[in-house]
Design an enzyme around this catalytic site. Sequence first.
Site, PDB file in Angstrom:
ATOM      1  N   SER A 140       0.843  -1.196   0.000  1.00 51.75           N
ATOM      2  CA  SER A 140       0.000   0.000   0.000  1.00 51.75           C
ATOM      3  C   SER A 140       0.876   1.243   0.000  1.00 51.75           C
ATOM      4  O   SER A 140       2.035   1.213   0.436  1.00 51.75           O
ATOM      5  CB  SER A 140      -0.891   0.007   1.248  1.00 51.75           C
ATOM      6  OG  SER A 140      -1.574   1.241   1.385  1.00 51.75           O
ATOM      7  N   TYR A 154      -1.453  -1.047  10.385  1.00 58.86           N
ATOM      8  CA  TYR A 154      -1.643  -1.192   8.941  1.00 58.86           C
ATOM      9  C   TYR A 154      -0.419  -0.711   8.160  1.00 58.86           C
ATOM     10  O   TYR A 154       0.146  -1.442   7.340  1.00 58.86           O
ATOM     11  CB  TYR A 154      -2.895  -0.434   8.492  1.00 58.86           C
ATOM     12  CG  TYR A 154      -3.237  -0.683   7.040  1.00 58.86           C
ATOM     13  CD1 TYR A 154      -3.913  -1.839   6.660  1.00 58.86           C
ATOM     14  CD2 TYR A 154      -2.874   0.224   6.045  1.00 58.86           C
ATOM     15  CE1 TYR A 154      -4.219  -2.090   5.337  1.00 58.86           C
ATOM     16  CE2 TYR A 154      -3.183  -0.012   4.715  1.00 58.86           C
ATOM     17  CZ  TYR A 154      -3.847  -1.172   4.371  1.00 58.86           C
ATOM     18  OH  TYR A 154      -4.140  -1.417   3.053  1.00 58.86           O
TER      19      TYR A 154
END
Length: 266
Positions: A140, A154
């Site tokens: 990401s 995350y």
Amino acid sequence: MARRLCLVTGASAGIGQAIARIYAERGYDLALTARRADRLEAFAAELKQTWGAESITIAADLADRSAPEMIIRTLEEAGRPVDALINNAGYGLQGNYLSSSWADHAAFMQVLVEAPLELTHRVLPGMQTRRFGRIMNVASLAGHVPPTAGATLYGAAKAFLVRFSQALNQENAETGVHVSALCPGFTYSEFHDVNGMRDQMASMPSWLWQDAKTVAQIGYDALEANQAVVVTGGVNKTIAALCKLLPDTLALRLMSSQTRKFRRAD
């Protein structure tokens, strides 16, 4: 010659489905795994009808530590070595670190980090022996920018996948195995519905978003070119580059001011 097999985790929606379609179109058979068996079966039927691809569907929850071994054993028993591995399964946890139980955090890290590591470790020897392999770790943009409150693990997990992919890419430079970390920004998928963040995400400007098909194609092209890391889209590339140039304190302040608009940290 037998058709090559591509294993895709999180294949029931979003980027996972988009990547699977690309591999099916290019003559691969698929091994599709996710938690929802009905979605996998329907998708397998689509791949068969559209591209003639055969699919092995494996309903599994990667939060279960036994799942990676079970997935690979199922494929071995079917006589199908894995030629391409797409570590795509993932989700996010809302709120700050203590908003979730340790069990939830452990499951999260199992899905986003430990399962990709184990699946890669299990399929890589065969790829090296056959002198052909493709491994994509869907990371990401969050792995390239400063962390923020409300996403404690995350960004850390995605940054780990980026560094892991870079190292593995170098280790396999002469083996015929390509390794790449795909780093999308905001992508239209079910990801934000699963996280309960759809309402917050709806307020984000449209120019920040990409569709899953575009992201998947960028990832596929980068993997074929053996590009260790690819950030999707000009806006995301600019953000990642700026975060590298800015002092950490300033970058953290900027990220915090922006992400509090759409991320809950309570």
